[in-house]
Design an enzyme around this catalytic site. Structure first.
Site, PDB file in Angstrom:
ATOM      1  N   LYS A  45       0.827  -1.208   0.000  1.00 49.64           N
ATOM      2  CA  LYS A  45       0.000   0.000   0.000  1.00 49.64           C
ATOM      3  C   LYS A  45       0.863   1.260   0.000  1.00 49.64           C
ATOM      4  O   LYS A  45       0.553   2.243  -0.684  1.00 49.64           O
ATOM      5  CB  LYS A  45      -0.924  -0.005   1.227  1.00 49.64           C
ATOM      6  CG  LYS A  45      -2.022  -1.061   1.156  1.00 49.64           C
ATOM      7  CD  LYS A  45      -2.703  -1.268   2.493  1.00 49.64           C
ATOM      8  CE  LYS A  45      -3.717  -2.393   2.424  1.00 49.64           C
ATOM      9  NZ  LYS A  45      -4.301  -2.749   3.722  1.00 49.64           N
TER      10      LYS A  45
ATOM     11  N   GLN B 115      -4.947  -1.626   9.811  1.00 47.81           N
ATOM     12  CA  GLN B 115      -4.542  -2.921   9.258  1.00 47.81           C
ATOM     13  C   GLN B 115      -4.948  -4.064  10.187  1.00 47.81           C
ATOM     14  O   GLN B 115      -4.682  -4.031  11.379  1.00 47.81           O
ATOM     15  CB  GLN B 115      -3.027  -2.940   9.031  1.00 47.81           C
ATOM     16  CG  GLN B 115      -2.502  -4.210   8.400  1.00 47.81           C
ATOM     17  CD  GLN B 115      -3.032  -4.425   6.992  1.00 47.81           C
ATOM     18  OE1 GLN B 115      -3.133  -3.494   6.208  1.00 47.81           O
ATOM     19  NE2 GLN B 115      -3.369  -5.658   6.670  1.00 47.81           N
TER      20      GLN B 115
ATOM     21  N   ASP C  82     -11.409   1.780   3.797  1.00 52.54           N
ATOM     22  CA  ASP C  82     -11.479   0.321   3.744  1.00 52.54           C
ATOM     23  C   ASP C  82     -12.908  -0.148   3.490  1.00 52.54           C
ATOM     24  O   ASP C  82     -13.131  -1.285   3.069  1.00 52.54           O
ATOM     25  CB  ASP C  82     -10.986  -0.290   5.067  1.00 52.54           C
ATOM     26  CG  ASP C  82      -9.579  -0.862   4.955  1.00 52.54           C
ATOM     27  OD1 ASP C  82      -9.170  -1.201   3.830  1.00 52.54           O
ATOM     28  OD2 ASP C  82      -8.896  -0.991   5.988  1.00 52.54           O
TER      29      ASP C  82
END
Length: 264
Positions: free
Chosen positions: A46, A90, A113
């Site tokens: 990312k 995460q 997300d």
């Protein structure tokens, strides 16, 4: 028909040009509370994508001993920071931190997300898959789609997004009989497999010749290499590879969500 790598490269080029034309770069904050090798790989990917596209990404790493309230406080700080466009936490998280509490705390307008119940963004993996399928001309309407797996991150939102595009959607899971799985797979135009079982889809099942298999699985084999949930080379029209498949689509969708967040 373009490969996933070609498709992602073309989309990235368009996004990079759009970002370059903006008055300021989109800003993403990544919070990591683990030292999981898979998570490290995802985060590194990312960060590379962000740098390549001109997104300003900041990685905030915390010890696994951080309390839930300390982490939630950090998320609230970023929610209030007007210079931050997108926030991702995460996964996985340490056991003492509730995943649901974290999802609910991220501002829905910054939840790139796509996990918050009120989020304005589609979850990255299903979004990336659907956009890629659209690019290769999959017709969706009235097609039989089978989703193997019912996780909150992939299976359930994937089924919802396919229903929204008027597919006939069947979700198969650990309690589905092998006989029923064989029946639905044999009639599927699209199969999305996300169960974390290496090469679960193999030659014991039959498939339509013009079917598409999207392999979300990532499993490390005894050979030390990454393998999908489907055995490579099944007799279908298109099968996404592992690695170099859905992971790239997920990261692309994340960057698209970050770009959208910066517009808002």
């Amino acid at each position: 028909m373009s490969t996933i790598k070609e498709y992602v490269a073309a989309r990235k080029a368009v996004i990079a040009e759009e970002i370059k034309a903006r008055p300021r770069a989109p800003r993403l904050s990544i919070l990591q509370v683990n030292d999981n090798p898979a998570s490290n790989a995802y985060v590194n990917g990312k960060m590379r994508d962000a740098k390549e596209l001109g997104v300003e990404a900041t990685l905030l790493s915390f010890p696994t001993t951080i309390s839930e309230e300390e982490l939630l406080s950090e998320i609230r700080r970023l929610n209030d920071d007007e210079s931050v466009d997108g926030i991702i936490v995460q996964l996985p998280l340490p056991r003492h931190i509730q995943e649901e509490a974290v999802k609910w705390t991220v501002d829905p307008k910054k939840d790139v997300d796509g996990f918050h119940p009120c989020t304005t963004f589609e979850p990255c993996t299903p979004k990336g898959i659907v956009e890629y399928l659209s690019s290769v001309g999959f017709p969706f309407v009235g097609k039989n789609a089978v989703v193997l797996g019912r996780s909150n991150i992939v299976g359930k939102p994937m089924a919802k997004m396919l229903l929204a595009r008027s597919c006939n959607v069947t979700v198969l899971h650990s309690k589905t009989s092998e006989e029923d799985k064989a029946f639905y797979l044999a009639h599927a135009d699209l199969i999305v497999v996300a169960i974390g079982k290496m090469h679960y889809l193999d030659s014991r099942f039959t498939y339509k010749k013009d079917a598409i298999i999207v392999d979300v699985g990532i499993n490390r084999g005894e050979d030390g290499k990454l393998h999908g949930d489907a055995l490579p080379g099944l007799p279908v029209a298109l099968q996404t590879p592992v690695p170099g498949g859905v992971g790239l689509l997920t990261r692309l969708a994340l960057m698209e969500n970050v770009m959208e967040a910066s517009k808002k």
